[in-house]
Scaffold this motif. Structure first.
Motif, PDB file in Angstrom:
ATOM      1  N   VAL A  34     -12.509  -3.339   7.565  1.00 48.89           N
ATOM      2  CA  VAL A  34     -13.288  -2.601   8.581  1.00 48.89           C
ATOM      3  C   VAL A  34     -14.785  -2.828   8.424  1.00 48.89           C
ATOM      4  O   VAL A  34     -15.523  -2.719   9.395  1.00 48.89           O
ATOM      5  CB  VAL A  34     -13.064  -1.072   8.542  1.00 48.89           C
ATOM      6  N   GLN A  35     -15.202  -3.121   7.200  1.00 46.68           N
ATOM      7  CA  GLN A  35     -16.637  -3.342   6.998  1.00 46.68           C
ATOM      8  C   GLN A  35     -17.072  -4.696   7.560  1.00 46.68           C
ATOM      9  O   GLN A  35     -18.254  -5.008   7.565  1.00 46.68           O
ATOM     10  CB  GLN A  35     -16.971  -3.306   5.503  1.00 46.68           C
ATOM     11  N   THR A  48     -14.058  -5.642  -0.592  1.00 50.31           N
ATOM     12  CA  THR A  48     -14.608  -5.442   0.749  1.00 50.31           C
ATOM     13  C   THR A  48     -13.464  -4.967   1.633  1.00 50.31           C
ATOM     14  O   THR A  48     -12.373  -5.522   1.564  1.00 50.31           O
ATOM     15  CB  THR A  48     -15.143  -6.786   1.300  1.00 50.31           C
ATOM     16  N   PHE A  49     -13.715  -3.943   2.403  1.00 48.10           N
ATOM     17  CA  PHE A  49     -12.693  -3.503   3.351  1.00 48.10           C
ATOM     18  C   PHE A  49     -12.845  -4.305   4.636  1.00 48.10           C
ATOM     19  O   PHE A  49     -13.959  -4.593   5.069  1.00 48.10           O
ATOM     20  CB  PHE A  49     -12.845  -2.008   3.653  1.00 48.10           C
ATOM     21  N   PHE A  65      -8.008   6.396   3.472  1.00 43.55           N
ATOM     22  CA  PHE A  65      -9.201   7.200   3.753  1.00 43.55           C
ATOM     23  C   PHE A  65      -9.586   6.994   5.209  1.00 43.55           C
ATOM     24  O   PHE A  65      -9.094   6.066   5.865  1.00 43.55           O
ATOM     25  CB  PHE A  65     -10.370   6.800   2.839  1.00 43.55           C
ATOM     26  N   PRO A  81      -8.194   1.516   7.653  1.00 38.30           N
ATOM     27  CA  PRO A  81      -9.494   1.382   6.978  1.00 38.30           C
ATOM     28  C   PRO A  81      -9.374   0.869   5.544  1.00 38.30           C
ATOM     29  O   PRO A  81     -10.246   0.166   5.057  1.00 38.30           O
ATOM     30  CB  PRO A  81     -10.050   2.813   7.007  1.00 38.30           C
ATOM     31  N   ARG A  82      -8.291   1.219   4.859  1.00 34.20           N
ATOM     32  CA  ARG A  82      -8.222   0.840   3.453  1.00 34.20           C
ATOM     33  C   ARG A  82      -7.800  -0.608   3.242  1.00 34.20           C
ATOM     34  O   ARG A  82      -7.711  -1.065   2.112  1.00 34.20           O
ATOM     35  CB  ARG A  82      -7.258   1.751   2.712  1.00 34.20           C
ATOM     36  N   ARG A  83      -7.523  -1.321   4.307  1.00 35.26           N
ATOM     37  CA  ARG A  83      -7.043  -2.687   4.125  1.00 35.26           C
ATOM     38  C   ARG A  83      -8.151  -3.558   3.521  1.00 35.26           C
ATOM     39  O   ARG A  83      -9.243  -3.683   4.080  1.00 35.26           O
ATOM     40  CB  ARG A  83      -6.613  -3.287   5.456  1.00 35.26           C
ATOM     41  N   LEU A  84      -7.855  -4.148   2.392  1.00 35.08           N
ATOM     42  CA  LEU A  84      -8.848  -5.023   1.754  1.00 35.08           C
ATOM     43  C   LEU A  84      -8.989  -6.301   2.560  1.00 35.08           C
ATOM     44  O   LEU A  84      -8.004  -6.802   3.125  1.00 35.08           O
ATOM     45  CB  LEU A  84      -8.409  -5.344   0.326  1.00 35.08           C
ATOM     46  N   TYR A  94       0.843  -1.197   0.000  1.00 31.67           N
ATOM     47  CA  TYR A  94       0.000   0.000   0.000  1.00 31.67           C
ATOM     48  C   TYR A  94       0.886   1.259   0.000  1.00 31.67           C
ATOM     49  O   TYR A  94       0.687   2.177  -0.777  1.00 31.67           O
ATOM     50  CB  TYR A  94      -0.918   0.019   1.226  1.00 31.67           C
ATOM     51  N   ASP A 115     -16.416  -5.820  10.590  1.00 31.52           N
ATOM     52  CA  ASP A 115     -16.483  -5.847  12.051  1.00 31.52           C
ATOM     53  C   ASP A 115     -17.771  -6.560  12.448  1.00 31.52           C
ATOM     54  O   ASP A 115     -18.855  -6.199  11.984  1.00 31.52           O
ATOM     55  CB  ASP A 115     -16.473  -4.399  12.566  1.00 31.52           C
TER      56      ASP A 115
END
Ligand SMILES: Cc1cc2nc3c(=O)[nH]c(=O)nc-3n(C[C@H](O)[C@H](O)[C@H](O)COP(=O)(O)OP(=O)(O)OC[C@H]3O[C@@H](n4cnc5c(N)ncnc54)[C@H](O)[C@@H]3O)c2cc1C
Ligand code: FES
Ligand code: FES
Lengths: 803, 160, 291
Positions: free
Chosen positions: B67-68, B64-65, C6, B21-24, A129, B70
């Motif tokens: 964080v989504q 999908t991230f 982000f 947050p951006r971690r896939l 990243y 959780d």
């Protein structure tokens, strides 16, 4: 080939491990997610590379400003051409072919960029990243240069891609035999056209990925990578970094498909190695799909003008071809840019008897991604062209396409047959494959059904394609013209260790072909053990002294031959050891399923016990005898010329007469691939090859805009077929043994892709035979059909009534 | 970049992690949890290699991230059978030689599981359409279709 | 291809979502199923500073009927539309369209709100909204408005939404009884976005088409109603000449672009073929006007 007596002669009573549908050894780990692909490997302290790649097709690099990228979070460094050149010697894909010009191999662009996607700078950061974030901050100042996108225009040399070559013509060659001009003028019929096949990319589902680790203590470099050619890479990297082979190891762990795309030396491989040494940390690059679609070798980009002359009976008398190959920006290492285009002219005469042939080829550099090997190499193109000509001739002569082929395919009694390009075909079932394919397809009934469908206004077409290819080629012929490396041998070492376990080590690198299974079958059968007793080591340059790898339909012939030779000599050793241990004559010793016994008695020992007696229980075999024995054997196999593989494909398509959507409804392949080691695996190879060929015929195309930008940089736009576009494929096999290889094997990994574009193109042409249009360009997309049909209707209006 | 705490269950095991947050989800599974059976072939949703079950439904882990997820429950290929005790669908894939390089295979399996749960799969056409979001470059699909066909027939009466 | 960094906010209510979006202005984007947004982020084509996850602001998969409308919550997933008995009964054309949308794994996540707001010119759901005269409910901080589908799509990937606004619900007015439907599209690979597509409804009355609607997609910047063709067919008995005239009108009305997969001419051609087929299906399903 001392022990290489034709296998057919070497007795036919086989225990039957070879030839059986043995379940694959590799499946359990791959099915449970326990495989180990390069990107799955973790190395402590590894850092990641992201490349800043050219967004220009052709430009001079006026400057690179990496200051901002260097300041970005997590960045360890930004490297450019000079950094790599400081540690890596230049390497070029050389060839002793006359009229060939090698191009420089610069891992990071030096001075100029020559295609979109060319790596310009390497950014190293803690993770991918961050590396990508920083790569976006590298500012490259480009002075634009005129693009060189059209290969025919490039021939004029108005703009040079490689100034030091002095021309864009990177390779040229001519083949000639017989009186072609006489054949053309004297012929009852000459059919000709200009054919175009549009650029493809292999698109393995695993993107390329490399992990380099440098052991500063041992001063040894290990590269794990998604490659088909670990041995070849080891040798190349040894030269580039001036390291001895024992301090340089290239390992291909599980590899997610290759199809030729992972068979060349890539800039990214050199860069990760150079940076691992420089930074003293493991360096990984995991390519993404956009990088794959712009910076992995592409293929099948030729323009072919060809003419076929026939007598009034439809017998071929002469063939002439002029091929222009768009090779992209660089001549790829080690195969060179001549690989693909030269194959097109070499194989153009196909499996037919044609006395006179003249073929000319010019390989032209353009500002596009370099081309390299892709499943079939050249032959998908030559077969498309030749098989279209054959069908065009059949139509003009009112002959059935099957009949014209039967009249011209080389017959059994004519082998060995020397084709006009100098290729020598050994005995293979050219005619038999045609017959078997027609039979299995139910040709006569299908033609009747086709006629009925036409009556109902449906457009159904049937297309045949016959071809022959050289496979398993040995040291006499180079895999690529004039290439200074040996691709004609493979080596195997088989060992029984002190636990009695059998390990067979090879340099080939299986990446889907199931060689862990098929080679184990061969070893098991030759040695007299069970398949599950044999472990196959492959994909590791440290496994054998020399190897190039898995490509060009060679592994079963070459590695299988080496397996056979070494298993046979190991078996002799086992027999000798056993005769001491069991106190019996060598001629009475038998070995089956891993148990060694004395014929006609119940005296027997397991391999484990034999190994213990040999390695541990030092009194079981007298010292002198022991010292002359070895439970290990190595052998190198060289098929010298190689062998011939032949096939006929038949495709049936239906075209929606209004949308021009083409659906492939049925597909039959009849193939002579010699002795089949594992029918399940062989059929799988055929299915996969045909699917790629159908993709090449109908869907796939690398598209550039006028400024050389690649428009097909994602899987949305480079359309690889899905399950819904591929029919069931029936494969039938002749199952005869090749007279020219040990074991009677013929290579068969590529054939599906060779026959399918031609068969599908012929089927489409057949479906549209009521119209005056030519199918001479692939892929034959709905858009192309629309344009073809509208143009024949001679107006700019709608072809509203279909056809 | 600030990290967010998430807690989720993967193959029945609860994990709590801090992620950017951006971690896939694909990278989270592969890199953070070491579950490398989930593969990545495109990161734009087309190839299907990264398909996992997210709260029981197939989903692209590359779209999908983490964080989504959780509170979510994720199942990956590692949560099916094991070597020596394959899941029946894995067995069927093996028997039918429905894999070659194996790279697409985890995504194919997870997709097929969801298809088997949701569709009759009464015809090959339906099976092929159902699998069309998973690209395989090796097999030409016929054997994958055969493996799924067999699994569909073996479902018995609980079929949808 | 990794997305840019982000900040992530998981909103729990419409109020919270709109408040947060208003706070961050045009740096923020809502994310629903992520099936269009995340690919664009992975390609770094968009890089919002803040993502406001709206999946929890309303119960998922809300499909109900009230006041002569079928109301669909914006967070209703494609898969729910595909399988809803209510949709299948009231809007079989929409149920049919759903079978062409992507693949199961994407339909499991993608939402109708996301599809409309993403506004891909070749997407099915925007075309359905236009065909069925959907009314799109939009919320913003301290306010709400309704946008007619015909006015919602302003360009490729461009809608009438303003910064800070989200779609909360889409209302589809019920069709008169006896309405037949047709849906046809042409894609090169199963599940891909269509090169072109057409959907039609025909309400028959005494052998005549009392109302005809035709929506086309993939042939312009936005999905469009073929108004001229609709007018030409209204009141007819779908005689071949009438249909041919309508198809000509519709081809003249569309303005497709050339792209890598198809030329404008071919797209225009396809629009006519597919509309002809969709109309034929719709007419037949309407009882060939017999009702
Ligand atoms: C491989 C693949 C194939 C596909 N094929 C098709 C196809 O054939 N046909 C088709 O129609 N679609 C297709 N899609 C797209 C898919 O249908 C998407 O799911 C859908 O377009 C977006 O829905 P989403 O909920 O995932 O939206 P998201 O990706 O979350 O968001 C999309 C956009 O809408 C905004 N947004 C989302 N929800 C709201 C809201 N409620 N209010 C305001 N703005 C909002 C977001 O900010 C973003 O800009 C495909 C996708 C993929 C990956
Ligand atoms: S990696 Fe997710 S779909 Fe290809
Ligand atoms: S088995 Fe290789 S991609 Fe499917």
């Amino acid at each position: 080939m001392s022990a290489g007596a034709p296998a057919g002669a070497a007795g036919t009573a086989r225990p039957g491990i070879v030839g059986a549908r043995v379940q694959r050894r590799e499946d359990p780990r791959l099915l449970t997610g326990r495989g180990s692909y390069t990107d799955d490997r973790k190395a402590a302290g590894a850092v990641h590379v992201a490349f800043c790649r050219s967004d220009r097709a052709h430009a001079r690099i006026a400057g690179i400003d990496a200051a901002q990228a260097r300041q970005a979070p997590g960045v360890l460094g930004v490297f450019t051409a000079e950094d790599i050149a400081a540690v890596a010697r230049p390497i070029r894909a050389t060839s002793n072919m006359p009229d060939y010009r090698a191009t420089e191999f610069a891992p990071l662009a030096r001075g100029k960029v020559r295609h979109v996607g060319e790596p310009v700078a390497a950014v190293v950061a803690g993770d991918r990243y961050l590396a990508e974030d920083a790569a976006a901050l590298v500012a490259v100042d480009y002075d634009p240069l005129p693009d060189i996108t059209d290969p025919e225009e490039a021939l004029a040399d108005r703009v040079l891609l490689h100034e030091d070559a002095g021309t864009n013509l990177i390779a040229a060659r001519e083949f000639a035999r017989g009186d072609v001009d006489g054949a053309m003028t004297g012929a009852a019929l000459v059919v000709e056209d200009r054919f175009r096949i549009r650029r493809k990319t292999p698109a393995a589902i695993e993107n390329r990925c490399y992990l380099a680790e440098y052991d500063a203590g041992r001063q040894a470099l290990t590269l794990h990578g998604s490659t088909q050619v670990p041995g070849l890479l080891r040798d190349a990297l040894a030269e580039i970094f001036d390291l001895p082979g024992h301090r340089l190891r290239v390992v291909a762990p599980d590899v997610g498909g290759g199809f030729g795309a992972k068979a060349s030396l890539y800039p990214e491989e050199v860069v990760v190695c150079a940076l691992a040494m420089r930074l003293g940390r493991p360096v990984k690059w995991t390519g993404d799909r956009m990088e794959d679609l712009t910076a992995t070798s592409q293929a099948f980009d030729e323009i072919v003008r060809a003419k076929l002359a026939l007598d009034a009976d439809g017998r071929m008398v002469g063939l002439e071809a002029d091929v222009i190959g768009d090779i992209g920006a660089y001549s790829i290492y080690p195969w060179t840019a001549s690989l693909e285009p030269v194959q097109v002219v070499s194989f153009l005469p196909g499996p037919y008897r044609i006395a006179a042939y003249r073929g000319r080829v010019r390989a032209v550099a353009t500002s596009k991604t370099p081309t390299g090997p892709y499943r079939g190499v050249g032959r998908p193109v030559s077969t498309f062209v030749m098989e279209r000509l054959v069908d065009m001739a059949a139509r003009r002569l009112a002959l059935d396409p099957a009949e014209i082929r039967a009249r011209n395919l080389v017959r059994d009694e004519e082998f060995p047959y020397k084709a006009g390009s100098g290729i020598v075909w050994d005995r293979a079932g050219f005619q038999d494959c045609l017959r078997m394919a027609l039979d299995r397809f139910g040709y006569a009934e299908r033609r009747a059904e086709q006629a009925a469908a036409r009556g109902d206004g449906r457009s159904v077409g049937i297309g045949i394609a016959s071809y022959a290819e050289l496979t398993g080629i040995g040291s006499r012929i180079s895999a690529a013209p004039g290439m200074p490396i040996n691709t004609g041998t493979e080596r195997a070492t088989i060992e029984i260790d002190s636990t009695g376990a059998v390990t067979a080590a090879f340099g080939i690198a299986s990446h889907g072909q199931g060689l862990e299974t098929t080679l184990a079958q061969i070893v098991a059968e030759e040695l007299g053990v069970r398949v599950e007793d044999v472990d196959i080591v492959h994909g590791d340059s440290a496994a054998v002294a020399h190897s190039t790898g898995t490509y060009a339909s060679r592994s079963i012939v070459l590695a299988g031959g080496a397996a056979t030779l070494s298993a046979r000599s190991l078996r002799e050793q086992v027999v000798k050891a056993a005769s001491h241990i069991l106190e019996a004559a060598e001629t009475d010793i038998e070995m089956r399923d891993g148990v060694v016994s004395v014929a006609g008695t119940d005296a027997s020992i397991t391999l484990r016990e034999l190994a213990r007696a040999f390695y541990t229980e030092m009194r079981r075999i007298p010292k002198e005898a022991r010292e002359s024995l070895d439970l290990s054997a190595s052998a190198t196999y060289d098929p010298f010329f190689g062998t011939t593989t032949a096939a006929t494909h038949i495709a049936e398509v239906e075209i929606d007469p209004q949308t021009f959507g083409v659906a492939v409804r049925r597909y039959v392949v009849a193939e002579d691939c010699g002795r089949v080691v594992n029918p399940m695996i062989v059929d799988g190879q055929v299915h996969g090859g045909v699917a790629q060929g159908i993709g090449a015929a109908l869907l796939e195309e690398v598209v550039h805009d006028d400024s050389g930008q690649i428009l097909t940089g994602s899987f949305v736009d480079y359309v690889v077929p899905s399950a819904a576009e591929i029919p069931d494929i029936e494969a039938v096999h002749l199952d005869t043994e090749s007279p020219s290889t040990l074991g009677g094997y013929r290579g068969m990994g590529e054939g599906g892709t060779i026959g399918a574009p031609a068969a599908v193109a012929n089927a489409v042409a057949d479906a549209l035979s009521g119209l005056d249009i030519q199918i001479n360009e692939l892929p034959v997309t709905p858009e192309r059909l629309f344009r073809l049909i509208r143009n024949t209707e001679g107006n700019e209006g709608e072809p509203r009534h279909g056809f | 970049m600030e990290r967010t705490s998430i807690a989720l269950t993967v193959n029945g095991v609860r994990h709590e992690r801090k992620v950017e947050p951006r971690r896939l989800l694909s990278d989270f599974l592969r890199e953070d949890l070491g579950l490398t059976g989930t593969h990545v072939g495109c990161e734009h949703g087309v190839c299907g290699a990264c398909t996992v079950l997210l709260d029981g439904d197939s989903a692209r882990s590359c779209l999908t991230f983490a964080v989504q997820c959780d509170g979510a429950s994720v199942r990956t290929v590692e949560g099916l059978g094991e070597i020596g005790a394959l899941h029946p669908l894995q067995e069927s894939f093996r028997r039918h030689h429905a894999l070659q390089c194996g790279f697409c295979t985890p995504g194919m399996l997870m997709t097929a599981l969801d298809l088997l749960a949701k569709y009759p799969l009464a015809t090959d056409e339906e099976i092929r359409a159902g699998l069309s979001g998973n690209l395989c470059r090796c097999t030409g699909y016929a054997n994958i279709v055969a493996a799924v066909r067999e699994a569909a027939a073996a479902r018995g009466d609980d079929r949808p | 291809m990794k997305p840019p960094a982000f900040e992530y906010v998981a909103a729990e209510s419409v109020e919270e979502a709109t408040a947060r979006l208003a706070e961050y202005g045009d740096d923020a984007r809502p994310i629903a199923g992520g099936q269009s947004l995340v690919p664009m982020m992975n390609f770094r084509l968009v890089s919002p500073a803040v993502l406001v996850d709206i999946r929890r602001i309303a119960p998922p998969d809300a499909i109900g009927e009230a006041d002569g409308h079928v109301r669909i919550g914006a967070l209703t997933r494609h898969r729910a539309l595909e399988t809803s008995p209510l949709i299948r009964d009231r809007f079989p054309v929409l149920a049919a369209a759903m079978t062409h949308v992507a693949h199961l794994a994407i339909r499991n996540r993608g939402t109708i709100g996301g599809s409309l707001c993403h506004a891909d010119p070749a997407a099915e759901l925007p075309a359905m909204a236009v065909l069925l005269d959907a009314r799109i409910h939009v919320a913003r901080r301290n306010g709400e408005r309704i946008v007619e589908a015909g006015a919602f799509f302003e360009g490729a990937l461009w809608t009438a939404l303003e910064d800070g606004e989200i779609v909360t619900r889409i209302d589809f007015p019920l069709l008169p009884p006896g309405t037949g439907w047709g849906f046809r599209e042409f894609a090169r690979r199963h599940g891909d976005f269509a090169l072109a597509g057409a959907a039609a409804t025909v309400t028959g009355s005494a052998g005549r088409a009392a109302e005809v609607r035709i929506a086309l997609f993939g042939v312009g910047e936005t999905p469009v109603r073929a108004a001229a063709a609709e007018a030409l067919l209204t009141g007819t008995g779908f005689e071949p000449d009438a249909v041919a005239a309508a198809i000509d009108a519709l081809r003249n009305a569309v303005d497709p672009d050339d792209d890598l997969h198809a030329s404008a001419d071919y797209r225009r051609h396809l629009a006519g073929i597919l509309a002809g087929r969709a109309l034929g299906d719709a007419w037949a399903r309407a009882g060939g006007g017999a009702a």
